[in-house]
Design an enzyme around this catalytic site. Structure first.
Site, PDB file in Angstrom:
ATOM      1  N   GLU A 111       0.842  -1.193   0.000  1.00 46.84           N
ATOM      2  CA  GLU A 111       0.000   0.000   0.000  1.00 46.84           C
ATOM      3  C   GLU A 111       0.877   1.243   0.000  1.00 46.84           C
ATOM      4  OE1 GLU A 111      -3.231  -0.171   2.823  1.00 46.84           O
ATOM      5  OE2 GLU A 111      -3.381  -2.321   2.456  1.00 46.84           O
TER       6      GLU A 111
ATOM      7  N   LYS B 221      -1.290 -11.030  10.100  1.00 47.15           N
ATOM      8  CA  LYS B 221      -2.240 -12.048   9.671  1.00 47.15           C
ATOM      9  C   LYS B 221      -1.518 -13.196   8.953  1.00 47.15           C
ATOM     10  CE  LYS B 221      -4.587 -10.891   5.800  1.00 47.15           C
ATOM     11  NZ  LYS B 221      -4.257 -11.807   4.709  1.00 47.15           N
TER      12      LYS B 221
ATOM     13  N   CYS C 293      -1.586  -7.231   6.332  1.00 46.79           N
ATOM     14  CA  CYS C 293      -1.003  -8.510   5.902  1.00 46.79           C
ATOM     15  C   CYS C 293      -0.026  -9.170   6.865  1.00 46.79           C
ATOM     16  CB  CYS C 293      -0.318  -8.331   4.561  1.00 46.79           C
ATOM     17  SG  CYS C 293      -1.493  -8.112   3.230  1.00 46.79           S
TER      18      CYS C 293
ATOM     19  N   PHE D 146      -0.946   3.033   8.946  1.00 54.08           N
ATOM     20  CA  PHE D 146       0.106   2.065   9.295  1.00 54.08           C
ATOM     21  C   PHE D 146       1.417   2.362   8.588  1.00 54.08           C
ATOM     22  CE2 PHE D 146       0.872  -1.100   5.895  1.00 54.08           C
ATOM     23  CZ  PHE D 146      -0.133  -0.783   5.003  1.00 54.08           C
TER      24      PHE D 146
HETATM   25  C1  UDX Z   1      -7.504  -8.759   0.740  1.00 49.70           C
HETATM   26  C2  UDX Z   1      -6.962  -9.727   1.804  1.00 49.70           C
HETATM   27  O1  UDX Z   1      -7.132  -9.147   3.063  1.00 49.70           O
HETATM   28  C3  UDX Z   1      -5.520 -10.051   1.598  1.00 49.70           C
HETATM   29  O2  UDX Z   1      -5.162 -11.140   2.392  1.00 49.70           O
HETATM   30  C4  UDX Z   1      -5.262 -10.446   0.203  1.00 49.70           C
HETATM   31  O3  UDX Z   1      -3.905 -10.571  -0.027  1.00 49.70           O
HETATM   32  C5  UDX Z   1      -5.898  -9.528  -0.787  1.00 49.70           C
HETATM   33  O4  UDX Z   1      -7.242  -9.283  -0.497  1.00 49.70           O
HETATM   34  P1  UDX Z   1      -7.540  -6.134   0.629  1.00 49.70           P
HETATM   35  O5  UDX Z   1      -7.809  -5.955  -0.822  1.00 49.70           O
HETATM   36  O6  UDX Z   1      -6.628  -5.174   1.298  1.00 49.70           O
HETATM   37  O7  UDX Z   1      -6.866  -7.538   0.911  1.00 49.70           O
HETATM   38  O8  UDX Z   1      -8.906  -6.261   1.416  1.00 49.70           O
HETATM   39  P2  UDX Z   1     -10.107  -5.247   1.428  1.00 49.70           P
HETATM   40  O9  UDX Z   1      -9.624  -3.890   1.062  1.00 49.70           O
HETATM   41  O10 UDX Z   1     -10.839  -5.476   2.691  1.00 49.70           O
HETATM   42  O11 UDX Z   1     -11.009  -5.733   0.220  1.00 49.70           O
HETATM   43  C6  UDX Z   1     -11.747  -6.900   0.164  1.00 49.70           C
HETATM   44  C7  UDX Z   1     -13.063  -6.602  -0.544  1.00 49.70           C
HETATM   45  O12 UDX Z   1     -13.771  -7.824  -0.766  1.00 49.70           O
HETATM   46  C8  UDX Z   1     -14.015  -5.706   0.255  1.00 49.70           C
HETATM   47  O13 UDX Z   1     -14.371  -4.563  -0.494  1.00 49.70           O
HETATM   48  C9  UDX Z   1     -15.226  -6.601   0.534  1.00 49.70           C
HETATM   49  O14 UDX Z   1     -16.442  -5.901   0.558  1.00 49.70           O
HETATM   50  C10 UDX Z   1     -15.152  -7.595  -0.610  1.00 49.70           C
HETATM   51  N1  UDX Z   1     -15.855  -8.849  -0.357  1.00 49.70           N
HETATM   52  C11 UDX Z   1     -15.647  -9.523   0.789  1.00 49.70           C
HETATM   53  C12 UDX Z   1     -16.727  -9.349  -1.319  1.00 49.70           C
HETATM   54  O15 UDX Z   1     -16.929  -8.734  -2.355  1.00 49.70           O
HETATM   55  N2  UDX Z   1     -17.343 -10.556  -1.066  1.00 49.70           N
HETATM   56  C13 UDX Z   1     -17.180 -11.239   0.085  1.00 49.70           C
HETATM   57  O16 UDX Z   1     -17.777 -12.311   0.271  1.00 49.70           O
HETATM   58  C14 UDX Z   1     -16.291 -10.716   1.051  1.00 49.70           C
HETATM   59  C1  UDX Z   2       3.166  -5.833   2.550  1.00 52.36           C
HETATM   60  C2  UDX Z   2       4.213  -6.370   1.558  1.00 52.36           C
HETATM   61  O1  UDX Z   2       5.287  -5.439   1.428  1.00 52.36           O
HETATM   62  C3  UDX Z   2       3.566  -6.628   0.222  1.00 52.36           C
HETATM   63  O2  UDX Z   2       4.499  -7.183  -0.684  1.00 52.36           O
HETATM   64  C4  UDX Z   2       2.416  -7.572   0.423  1.00 52.36           C
HETATM   65  O3  UDX Z   2       1.764  -7.843  -0.783  1.00 52.36           O
HETATM   66  C5  UDX Z   2       1.434  -7.009   1.432  1.00 52.36           C
HETATM   67  O4  UDX Z   2       2.088  -6.730   2.653  1.00 52.36           O
HETATM   68  P1  UDX Z   2       2.047  -3.462   3.046  1.00 52.36           P
HETATM   69  O5  UDX Z   2       1.489  -4.108   4.253  1.00 52.36           O
HETATM   70  O6  UDX Z   2       1.129  -2.693   2.165  1.00 52.36           O
HETATM   71  O7  UDX Z   2       2.736  -4.561   2.100  1.00 52.36           O
HETATM   72  O8  UDX Z   2       3.204  -2.443   3.478  1.00 52.36           O
HETATM   73  P2  UDX Z   2       4.784  -2.555   3.754  1.00 52.36           P
HETATM   74  O9  UDX Z   2       5.435  -1.493   2.973  1.00 52.36           O
HETATM   75  O10 UDX Z   2       5.301  -3.914   3.589  1.00 52.36           O
HETATM   76  O11 UDX Z   2       4.886  -2.111   5.286  1.00 52.36           O
HETATM   77  C6  UDX Z   2       4.345  -2.910   6.333  1.00 52.36           C
HETATM   78  C7  UDX Z   2       4.684  -2.309   7.669  1.00 52.36           C
HETATM   79  O12 UDX Z   2       6.068  -2.403   7.946  1.00 52.36           O
HETATM   80  C8  UDX Z   2       4.352  -0.826   7.793  1.00 52.36           C
HETATM   81  O13 UDX Z   2       3.765  -0.572   9.038  1.00 52.36           O
HETATM   82  C9  UDX Z   2       5.701  -0.162   7.657  1.00 52.36           C
HETATM   83  O14 UDX Z   2       5.744   1.098   8.261  1.00 52.36           O
HETATM   84  C10 UDX Z   2       6.589  -1.164   8.365  1.00 52.36           C
HETATM   85  N1  UDX Z   2       8.007  -1.079   7.977  1.00 52.36           N
HETATM   86  C11 UDX Z   2       8.398  -1.287   6.686  1.00 52.36           C
HETATM   87  C12 UDX Z   2       8.975  -0.836   8.955  1.00 52.36           C
HETATM   88  O15 UDX Z   2       8.655  -0.657  10.121  1.00 52.36           O
HETATM   89  N2  UDX Z   2      10.295  -0.805   8.585  1.00 52.36           N
HETATM   90  C13 UDX Z   2      10.713  -1.021   7.306  1.00 52.36           C
HETATM   91  O16 UDX Z   2      11.926  -0.990   7.044  1.00 52.36           O
HETATM   92  C14 UDX Z   2       9.717  -1.261   6.321  1.00 52.36           C
END
Ligand code: UDX
Ligand code: UDX
Length: 460
Positions: A165, A279, A276, A338
Site C-alpha cells: 500500500e 495475519k 497482511c 500504518f
Molecule cells: C484482501 C486480503 O485481506 C488479503 O489477504 C489479500 O492478499 C488480498 O485481499 P484487501 O484488498 O486489502 O486484501 O482487502 P479489502 O480492502 O478489505 O477488500 C476486500 C473486498 O472484498 C471488500 O471490499 C469486501 O467488501 C469484498 N468482499 C468480501 C466481497 O466482495 N465478497 C465477500 O464475500 C467478502
Molecule cells: C506488505 C508487503 O510489502 C507486500 O508485498 C504484500 O503484498 C502485502 O504486505 P504493506 O502491508 O502494504 O505490504 O506495506 P509494507 O510497505 O510492507 O509495510 C508494512 C509495515 O512495515 C508498515 O507498518 C511499515 O511502516 C513497516 N516497515 C516497513 C517498517 O517498520 N520498517 C521497514 O523498514 C519497512
C-alpha cells in the site's frame, strides 16, 4: 460487449482488487475488466472521483480506463456468468472464533465466493486466487467448484499479489516479479498461459515466474514473513542500542551494505502494521502447528512477539520519561495510518499506542492527512473526552505535553517545530516512532527528544 477479446472479472474491490484491475484494464484495452463487490457503497465510490481507497496515482489510472474497458458493478451473478477469467480478492481476516481463533484465516468469505461462482456459472472458467490464503486453499476451492454435475470445469490458479500500500500503482506498473501457480495438467498449463498473457502486456517475460499452486500460495506467506522478520530483527536490535551507545541507524546502514543482507526493510519503527504481516505470519504459524512443526511455528511466532514488544516498549518509554504519568496530559499523535501515503489503519501500531495511552488516562489527539475517517471508526469505543481528532498538526500539538510521531508522512518533516514548541506545555517531548525528524534541531529548539534505537536528547 462482444468486441472485447477476453472478459475478466474480479470479485472484491478492495486495496488489492481495485488497483490490480485498474492496471490490467489500463494496459490491456482489448480486455473487458469488471470489478464487483458485495459492498455497494464501495462500488459506487469506485465509480466516482472520490475512490474508496487512497493510493498515489490511482485516480489517474482508474480514470484512464473507467467506462472504456473498466467497469465497477454490484451485479455479481451476471458478471460471473459473463467472465472467462475470475480473480478473487476478497478479504481473508484472521479467525476470531472457534478452532484456530486468533491465528487461522477465516475462509468463510472465500468459500461463499466459491459457491456464488459455482451457482452463477454456465461455462468453464479460470479462477485465480489473488487473496493471500493458507497453503492448499486452491485445492479446497477446486473441490467445491468441481463438485458440480453440470459438466463445467473450473481451473484454479494462484497468482498472489505482492503490491504494498502507498506504492500500489508503482508496484503494479513494474513488479519485481509476477507469480503464477498452476497445476501441471493440460488444462492447468493452458490456464497458466492465459494469465501470463495478461501480464505480458506490460511486464517483461523474465519477471513472470511460474510454479505449482502450492509454491505460489506459500511464497506469498513466506515473502511477507521474511519482510516482517527483517523489521522485527532491526527493531529488536534497537532495544539493545538504547541500552548501549550504539545508534540503530548506523547499525542498519552498516549491515545493509552487505550485499548478502541488503538494505531494504531495515528501517527501525514503532512496529510494523497493515492488513497482511501479522495475519500472514500467524497463518503460517497455524499451518506449521497443524503439521506438527512446533519449532517452526515458534520461530515465526517470535517475529510477531517482537512486534508487540516494540509497540509496548514505545509507550513505556513515553510514560517513564514523562515523570511516570500521562494522566490527563494532552498527547498529539502525528500519523495514524500504518505507513505513509495510505489512509489504511488496519493493524496500525498507532492504534495500539493510542489505546495504551487512553488506558493511562491521557488525552490523545490524533492527526493524519488521510486516515482520520478510519481512525474515528477504529476508536469509536473510546471513553468520551479521551480522544480528539484534528487534521491540522499545529492545532493537534497546541497545548500538548508531547508529540508522538507514528507515521512517516513527508509533510511532518517540514513542519515549523519552533511554532509547535511555543504552543506546547513545557517541558515539551518528542517521541519519534519512525526516526523521521531532525533530532538535533528539535533539541536545539528546546524539546527533549526520544528516537528509537539511539541515545535520547534530554534537556537538563
Ligand atoms: C484482501 C486480503 O485481506 C488479503 O489477504 C489479500 O492478499 C488480498 O485481499 P484487501 O484488498 O486489502 O486484501 O482487502 P479489502 O480492502 O478489505 O477488500 C476486500 C473486498 O472484498 C471488500 O471490499 C469486501 O467488501 C469484498 N468482499 C468480501 C466481497 O466482495 N465478497 C465477500 O464475500 C467478502
Ligand atoms: C506488505 C508487503 O510489502 C507486500 O508485498 C504484500 O503484498 C502485502 O504486505 P504493506 O502491508 O502494504 O505490504 O506495506 P509494507 O510497505 O510492507 O509495510 C508494512 C509495515 O512495515 C508498515 O507498518 C511499515 O511502516 C513497516 N516497515 C516497513 C517498517 O517498520 N520498517 C521497514 O523498514 C519497512
Amino acid at each position: 460487449m462482444r468486441q472485447f477479446e477476453k472478459r475478466i472479472l474480479c470479485i472484491g474491490a478492495g486495496h488489492v482488487g481495485g488497483p490490480t484491475m485498474a492496471m490490467i484494464a489500463a494496459r490491456c484495452p482489448q480486455y473487458e475488466v469488471t470489478v464487483v463487490d458485495i459492498n455497494a457503497e464501495r462500488i459506487r465510490a469506485w465509480q466516482t472521483d472520490n475512490l474508496p481507497i487512497y493510493e498515489p496515482g490511482l485516480l489517474e489510472l482508474v480514470r484512464s480506463a473507467r467506462g472504456r474497458n473498466l467497469f465497477f458493478s454490484t451485479d455479481i451473478e451476471e458478471a460471473i456468468d459473463d467472465a472467462e477469467i475470475i480473480f478473487v480478492s476478497v478479504n481473508t481476516p484472521t479467525k476470531t472464533f472457534g478452532e484456530g481463533a486468533g491465528k487461522a484465516a477465516d475462509l468463510q468469505y472465500w468459500e461463499k465466493t466459491a459457491r456464488t461462482i459455482l451457482d452463477a456459472s454456465r461455462a468453464n472458467k479460470i479462477i485465480v486466487e489473488k487473496s493471500t490464503l493458507p497453503v492448499r486453499t486452491a485445492r479446497a476451492m477446486e473441490r467445491i467448484l468441481n463438485a458440480n454435475h453440470r459438466n463445467i470445469h473450473f481451473e484454479v490458479l494462484s497468482n498472489p499479489e505482492f503490491l504494498a500500500e502507498g506504492t500500489a500503482v508503482e508496484d503494479l506498473e513494474s513488479p519485481n516479479r509476477v507469480l503464477v501457480g498452476s497445476s501441471d495438467t493440460p488444462e492447468g498449463r493452458a490456464a497458466r498461459n492465459a494469465i501470463v498473457d495478461i501480464y505480458a502486456h506490460w511486464v517483461p517475460r523474465e519477471r513472470i515466474v511460474t510454479s505449482n499452486v502450492w509454491s505460489a500460495e506459500l511464497s506469498k506467506l513466506a515473502a511477507n514473513a521474511f519482510l516482517a522478520q527483517r523489521i522485527s530483527s532491526i527493531n529488536s536490535i534497537s532495544a539493545l542500542c538504547e541500552k548501549t551507545s550504539a545508534d540503530v541507524a548506523e547499525v542498519s546502514r552498516a549491515i545493509g551494505m552487505d550485499s548478502r543482507i541488503g538494505g531494504g526493510f531495515l528501517k527501525v519503527s514503532v512496529g510494523f502494521g497493515g492488513s497482511c504481516f501479522r495475519k500472514d505470519i500467524l497463518n503460517l504459524v497455524y499451518i506449521c502447528e497443524s503439521y506438527g512443526l512446533d519449532e517452526v511455528a515458534r520461530y515465526w511466532e517470535s517475529v510477531v512477539s517482537i512486534n508487540e514488544y516494540q509497540k509496548r516498549r514505545f509507550v513505556k518509554t513515553m510514560t517513564n520519561e514523562m515523570f511516570n504519568t500521562v494522566a490527563d496530559k494532552r498527547i498529539a499523535l502525528l500519523g495514524f495510518a500504518f505507513k505513509k501515503d495510505t489512509g489504511d489503519t488496519r493493524d496500525s501500531p498507532a492504534l495500539v499506542v493510542a489505546r495504551r495511552l487512553i488506558e493511562e488516562r491521557a488525552i490523545v489527539v490524533i492527526s493524519d492527512p488521510k486516515a482520520l475517517a478510519n481512525a474515528r471508526a477504529d476508536l469509536s469505543d473510546a471513553p468520551p473526552g479521551r480522544v480528539v481528532f484534528e487534521q491540522d498538526p499545529y492545532l493537534a500539538a497546541r497545548g500538548a505535553h508531547a508529540i508522538a510521531l507514528l507515521t512517516e508522512w513527508d509533510a511532518y518533516r517540514a513542519l515549523d517545530y519552533e511554532k509547535i514548541f511555543d504552543s506546547m506545555e513545557k517541558p515539551a517531548f518528542v517521541f519519534d516512532g519512525r526516526n523521521l525528524l531532525d533530532h538535533e534541531a528539535l533539541y536545539r529548539i528546546g524539546f527533549s527528544v526520544f528516537p528509537i534505537g539511539k541515545p535520547p536528547l534530554k534537556q537538563s
